[in-house]
Enzyme design. Sequence first.
Site, PDB file in Angstrom:
ATOM      1  N   HIS A   1       0.950  -1.462   0.218  1.00 48.74           N
ATOM      2  CA  HIS A   1      -0.139   0.365  -0.166  1.00 48.74           C
ATOM      3  C   HIS A   1       1.036   1.411  -0.073  1.00 48.74           C
ATOM      4  O   HIS A   1       0.265   2.352  -0.925  1.00 48.74           O
ATOM      5  CB  HIS A   1      -0.705   0.177   1.468  1.00 48.74           C
ATOM      6  CG  HIS A   1      -1.939  -0.800   1.144  1.00 48.74           C
ATOM      7  ND1 HIS A   1      -2.845  -1.357   2.306  1.00 48.74           N
ATOM      8  CD2 HIS A   1      -2.429  -2.028  -0.067  1.00 48.74           C
ATOM      9  CE1 HIS A   1      -3.486  -2.073   1.692  1.00 48.74           C
ATOM     10  NE2 HIS A   1      -3.137  -3.016   0.874  1.00 48.74           N
TER      11      HIS A   1
ATOM     12  N   HIS B   1       0.200 -11.342  -5.202  1.00 46.00           N
ATOM     13  CA  HIS B   1       0.764 -10.292  -5.061  1.00 46.00           C
ATOM     14  C   HIS B   1       1.998 -11.734  -5.702  1.00 46.00           C
ATOM     15  O   HIS B   1       3.051 -10.899  -6.058  1.00 46.00           O
ATOM     16  CB  HIS B   1       1.503 -10.359  -3.393  1.00 46.00           C
ATOM     17  CG  HIS B   1       0.177  -9.561  -2.918  1.00 46.00           C
ATOM     18  ND1 HIS B   1       0.410  -8.254  -3.084  1.00 46.00           N
ATOM     19  CD2 HIS B   1      -0.535  -9.353  -2.321  1.00 46.00           C
ATOM     20  CE1 HIS B   1      -0.828  -7.564  -2.716  1.00 46.00           C
ATOM     21  NE2 HIS B   1      -1.208  -8.636  -1.744  1.00 46.00           N
TER      22      HIS B   1
END
Length: 306
Positions: free
Chosen positions: A78, A262
């Site tokens: 993030h 991811h």
Amino acid sequence: MQTTIKSQAVFTDVGLHSGQPVRMVVRPASAEYGIWFRRTDVVGVDPLIPARWDAVTPSKLCTLLVNDAGVSVSTVEHVMAALAGCGIHNALIEIDGPEVPILDGSSAQFVSAFIARGLQQLDAPNRALEILKPVEFREGDAWARLTPAETLEIDFHIDFADQAIGVQDKQLNMANGAFVRELCDSRTFCRQSDVDAMRANGLALGGTLSNAVVVEGEKILSPGGLRHDDEAVRHKMLDALGDLALAGAPILGRYTGHRAGHAITNKLLRALFSQPDAYRMVTCDEQMALKLPGVGVKPADLRAVA
């Protein structure tokens, strides 16, 4: 030109998975420094961890970076997305624990702080990673691909059984502040059954209905509901930008993700860098720089969030 943040930005909260309090300071850095994490709570070993694709190690549900001494920092996606989306190329991120603070589960608070402090241009030209031919990585029914394009474009598809999420598709050209306007406030999401399973395995100990969108069937359990009807796919795009930022330079190319996470995005970068004829580093002229994420971002681009 390359940039850094004008003055430091401080963030305090808990880690999403550890539940432990953490303080993180994003500091200005010089040209050619790149993005590095520094664990201020470790002694006797190298505390510096590169924010780079080849420092990623397999981890459940987040991006985990580990240096040669075994020192790690997790859930970096993030803040990496916020740095990339704001066009920040150099920074030292000091952190007193093993996991980046979760804040509201999105990149919005990182972005807001970076925009408030402003960017400092540095005396070095910026470079970008230009994709020259298609590169793909597949694992089961999930895959991700990079193909040539004049700007960074992200195209994502998700498909969940829960009616609250379902099938979602979104495509964005990431130039001209699109990340800040369209993606940065989209929160991480999960199913209630996933929360129960993660906590049983010692994960998501810092997760709450305030820092994640939790769904069960057709219900949104988080107070206030969704920030966007398609918040889930927007968050997957946010994650992808953060993971792609570990390439070490802005990408000029189209990223397509199909049920990707991811690990798949990192394996895609590894596949890319294993093929020297699939990319080249280019020095950005003024016209090329205008196509990069973060160029021209202004406070008005950051929409009000809950």
